[in-house]
Write a protein that holds these residues in place. Structure first.
Motif, short mmCIF file in Angstrom:
data_model
loop_
_atom_site.label_atom_id
_atom_site.label_comp_id
_atom_site.label_asym_id
_atom_site.label_seq_id
_atom_site.Cartn_x
_atom_site.Cartn_y
_atom_site.Cartn_z
N CYS A 137 56.79 42.80 43.41
CA CYS A 137 55.80 42.84 44.49
C CYS A 137 55.09 41.50 44.62
O CYS A 137 54.70 40.90 43.61
CB CYS A 137 54.76 43.93 44.23
N ALA A 193 58.00 43.34 48.94
CA ALA A 193 58.34 44.20 47.81
C ALA A 193 59.84 44.48 47.83
O ALA A 193 60.46 44.53 48.90
CB ALA A 193 57.55 45.51 47.87
N THR A 216 53.90 47.00 49.12
CA THR A 216 53.81 47.05 47.66
C THR A 216 53.47 48.45 47.17
O THR A 216 53.77 48.80 46.02
CB THR A 216 52.77 46.05 47.12
#
Length: 469
Positions: free
Chosen positions: A353, A361, A422
């Motif tokens: 991330c 991500a 993320t």
């Protein structure tokens, strides 16, 4: 000087070490953690956590300067930079205190000092503890976990001086906001700092030796992120080589060569973010069977070193250099020591991330690596502009990319760029860990309206079934 017997001694109290200690304590083992600096390690005190506090502040600053998009107006928008920095430090301090509480709760003995391996006798490993170079204790245990972490790599001529050239530490606690900044290195750390300072108003230039930023990410996602960052006003130089460095009273001038052409970049401050070096020095590895490869300890899939009873976890044990990887290794090692059956960690199931704006991500293989491995691929893509929640939030800039094995339907990789990715990547991580295929993912119901629907659409798109593009 005292000698104390434990079941396991952990050298280093970062996200690998302290989690290993907690789990070992839960399993009834007598545990000691030796920490030379702050509980929580670099991640909690000078990395993962405080940087997210800074990035949150920069996101708020961005929103405040774009209120018109939502029908609001505010006059004289301003910020107190010192308070922005102070909040970040307070967040780190709060969580470090929380780690101390958790270790106490699980009856872990915390010893302040520098730990090093000091030989073995009769199946018992020895660890010496010193403070300011003076030995204060000798601990013994049949098992030792080395979790000493890593530090920033330093380029010759660009050694941090605390004034003009910063490492991550100086970049997190500046006394004032520089008007211009050069970030050397475009991995997660470099891009996050670049994003923070740009969104706080500084002019930012990124210099990267590779041919693209975020070089470990899928090339398509990397290109998308670059365009987004350049749209925000960042200058990005890839395939670049650094030349002469000249320091002035309050500025640095660096010669940067791109495509054979030299250009001078003059900025107030420079952040060096060019990787890490494992902390293998002075921890007693000499004379042992422990092997070191490019400043990292070699381990087997169970984090065992070449020395019986000695394990290594986290950054010291090699890539990927991620806190969640270290923590998972810590749990695995603690359970091994307690006699439980464990499974090795699959590196392809470890998510990565980057908390810039837009976020990035990923998990699993990139398209390039999947092709190189010989797979015939099915690839799905879905843009945020096709998602109602993303548009409603004012976050239409993003995309999700899925990579499947055409023969089996295995999800080989997933790559995302955009708001909150993320948080969303964990859905694909669960899919990979559970060995789900396209069949299960297609049948999974995603709530509406959410940005996570883009994940479903990207799966459907790989099989020509996307609904909203």
């Amino acid at each position: 000087m005292s000698t104390t017997q434990f079941d396991v001694i952990i050298i280093g109290g970062g996200p690998g070490g302290y989690v290993a200690a907690i789990r070992a304590g839960q399993l009834g083992l007598k545990v000691a953690v030796v920490e030379a600096a702050q509980l929580g390690g670099i991640c909690l005190n000078w990395g993962c956590i405080p940087t997210k506090a800074l990035l949150r502040a920069s996101e708020i600053n961005h929103l405040l300067h774009n209120l018109g998009e939502f029908g609001f107006a505010a006059d004289n928008v301003r910020f107190d930079f010192a308070r922005v920095i102070k909040r970040s430090r307070n967040v780190a301090a709060q969580l470090s205190a929380g780690v101390a509480h958790l270790l106490k709760k699980h009856k872990v003995t915390v010893i302040n000092g520098f730990g090093r391996l000091a030989g073995a006798t009769g199946g018992q490993r020895k660890v010496s503890v010193s403070v300011d170079g003076k030995e204060t204790a000798t601990l013994t245990a049949p098992n030792v976990v080395v979790a000493t972490g890593a530090r920033a790599r330093v380029l010759p001529g660009l050694e941090p001086d605390g004034r003009l050239v910063w490492s991550y530490r100086e970049a997190m606690v500046p006394k004032e906001l520089p008007r211009s900044l050069l970030v050397i290195g475009s991995g997660a750390i470099g891009v996050e700092f670049a994003s923070f300072y740009r969104n706080m108003g500084a002019e930012v230039t990124i210099v990267e030796v590779a041919d693209r930023i975020l070089p470990v990410e899928d090339a398509e996602i990397s290109a998308f992120a670059r365009k987004a960052l350049e749209k925000q006003g960042m200058k990005i130089l890839t395939g670049a080589k650094l030349g002469a460095i000249r320091k002035g009273d309050n500025a640095v001038t660096i010669d940067v060569t791109v495509d054979g052409k030299v250009q001078q970049v003059m900025v107030e401050r420079v952040i060096s973010a060019v990787g890490i070096v494992g902390n293998v020095e002075n921890i007693g590895l000499e004379g042992t069977a422990i092997e070191v490869d490019r400043t990292h300890i070699r381990v087997d899939p169970y984090c065992r070193t070449g020395e019986k009873g000695v394990y290594a976890i986290g950054d010291i044990a090699g890539a990927p250099w991620l806190a969640h990887k270290a923590s998972h290794e810590g749990v695995m090692v603690a359970e091994q020591i307690a006699g439980r059956t464990v499974h090795p960690i699959n590196p392809l199931n470890i998510p990565g991330c980057t908390y810039c704006r837009p976020q990035v991500a990923s998990v699993g293989m990139t398209e390039e690596k999947a092709k190189a491995a010989g797979y015939k691929l099915r690839i799905g893509r879905f843009p945020f502009i096709g998602n109602g929640k993303a548009i409603a939030m004012g976050e239409p800039e993003g995309m999700v990319k899925t990579i499947f094995d055409d023969a089996t339907g295995e999800l080989l990789g997933a790559h995302m760029v955009g708001a909150e990715v993320t948080e969303m990547i964990q859905g694909y991580v669960i899919a990979r860990t559970g060995e789900l295929t396209d069949a299960e993912l297609k049948e999974t119901i995603f709530p509406h309206p959410t940005i996570s629907e883009t994940m479903h659409e990207a799966v459907l798109a790989a099989y020509d079934g996307a609904l909203h593009i």
